[in-house]
Write a protein that holds these residues in place. Structure first.
Motif, PDB file in Angstrom:
ATOM      1  N   SER A   1      48.445  36.091  33.593  1.00 57.29           N
ATOM      2  CA  SER A   1      48.139  37.463  33.214  1.00 57.29           C
ATOM      3  C   SER A   1      47.493  37.455  31.833  1.00 57.29           C
ATOM      4  CB  SER A   1      49.412  38.302  33.204  1.00 57.29           C
ATOM      5  OG  SER A   1      50.319  37.761  32.256  1.00 57.29           O
TER       6      SER A   1
ATOM      7  N   ASP B   1      45.747  43.791  34.719  1.00 58.03           N
ATOM      8  CA  ASP B   1      45.915  42.396  35.152  1.00 58.03           C
ATOM      9  C   ASP B   1      46.993  42.241  36.217  1.00 58.03           C
ATOM     10  OD1 ASP B   1      48.217  42.622  33.628  1.00 58.03           O
ATOM     11  OD2 ASP B   1      47.699  41.023  32.238  1.00 58.03           O
ATOM     12  N   GLN B   2      47.293  43.323  36.912  1.00 57.96           N
ATOM     13  CA  GLN B   2      48.315  43.257  37.957  1.00 57.96           C
ATOM     14  C   GLN B   2      47.865  42.452  39.164  1.00 57.96           C
ATOM     15  OE1 GLN B   2      48.230  47.453  37.184  1.00 57.96           O
ATOM     16  NE2 GLN B   2      50.263  47.557  38.084  1.00 57.96           N
ATOM     17  N   GLY B   3      46.568  42.252  39.311  1.00 61.76           N
ATOM     18  CA  GLY B   3      46.052  41.496  40.446  1.00 61.76           C
ATOM     19  C   GLY B   3      46.044  39.993  40.221  1.00 61.76           C
ATOM     20  N   THR B   4      46.486  39.554  39.052  1.00 64.82           N
ATOM     21  CA  THR B   4      46.545  38.117  38.795  1.00 64.82           C
ATOM     22  C   THR B   4      47.893  37.584  39.245  1.00 64.82           C
ATOM     23  OG1 THR B   4      47.401  38.407  36.564  1.00 64.82           O
ATOM     24  CG2 THR B   4      45.014  38.291  36.797  1.00 64.82           C
ATOM     25  N   SER B   5      47.912  36.334  39.657  1.00 65.29           N
ATOM     26  CA  SER B   5      49.172  35.778  40.148  1.00 65.29           C
ATOM     27  C   SER B   5      49.772  34.744  39.194  1.00 65.29           C
ATOM     28  CB  SER B   5      48.963  35.132  41.522  1.00 65.29           C
ATOM     29  OG  SER B   5      47.980  34.118  41.426  1.00 65.29           O
ATOM     30  N   ASN B   6      48.946  34.082  38.424  1.00 66.46           N
ATOM     31  CA  ASN B   6      49.455  33.004  37.590  1.00 66.46           C
ATOM     32  C   ASN B   6      49.288  33.278  36.100  1.00 66.46           C
ATOM     33  OD1 ASN B   6      50.410  30.467  36.813  1.00 66.46           O
ATOM     34  ND2 ASN B   6      48.398  29.530  36.968  1.00 66.46           N
TER      35      ASN B   6
ATOM     36  N   THR C   1      40.659  42.716  40.812  1.00 69.56           N
ATOM     37  CA  THR C   1      41.019  43.841  41.677  1.00 69.56           C
ATOM     38  C   THR C   1      39.984  44.955  41.608  1.00 69.56           C
ATOM     39  OG1 THR C   1      43.361  43.348  41.313  1.00 69.56           O
ATOM     40  CG2 THR C   1      42.829  45.534  42.178  1.00 69.56           C
TER      41      THR C   1
ATOM     42  N   ASP D   1      40.924  42.884  35.903  1.00 71.67           N
ATOM     43  CA  ASP D   1      40.946  41.666  36.699  1.00 71.67           C
ATOM     44  C   ASP D   1      40.088  41.848  37.934  1.00 71.67           C
ATOM     45  OD1 ASP D   1      42.442  42.875  38.806  1.00 71.67           O
ATOM     46  OD2 ASP D   1      44.338  42.351  37.871  1.00 71.67           O
TER      47      ASP D   1
END
Length: 129
Positions: A52, A45-50, A127, A125
């Motif tokens: 996780s 989930d490193q590609g999420t910004s808000n 990504t 995610d």
């Protein structure tokens, strides 16, 4: 040579709330060359910004999959009678380095497909698409 076909574990063999959480209660097999298709988790989930949390997706999908049946009652499709399918576990991603995590995912999928197995992805995610 007889090829092993794996069936999801039935509720009479082990209660649905017990046992190791694998996809559809199939066995966990580490060697993809033994399979036609394999479920593979990508806890990323490193590609999420808000929000996780997709890192927990593979685990939750497996947990919910205990209710799935090995055949479709409407179509009578029974894939486990013809295909060798099992759970390959999760990709061991690097949760602190996105570039390294992607390399690990690519390597895992290369190994799986090179072995002649078709991966069925659980989680991750956006990504990984």
């Amino acid at each position: 040579m007889h090829e092993s076909l794996y069936q999801p574990l039935g509720g009479n063999e082990m209660p649905r709330f017990g046992g190791i959480a694998t996809m559809m209660r199939l066995p966990e097999i580490s060697d993809p060359s033994l399979l036609d298709a394999g479920f593979i988790g990508v806890p990323l989930d490193q590609g999420t910004s808000n929000r996780s949390g997709t890192r927990f997706g593979p685990r939750q999908i497996r947990s919910e999959s205990v209710l799935l049946r090995p055949y479709n009652m409407a179509t009578r499709a029974a894939p486990f009678d013809a295909l060798r399918v099992a759970d390959l576990g999760d990709v061991a991603i690097n949760p602190y380095n996105m570039a390294d995590a992607i390399l690990r995912i690519e390597q895992a999928y290369s190994d799986i497909t090179r072995a002649g197995c078709r991966p069925i992805t659980l989680g991750g995610d956006h990504t990984i698409t």
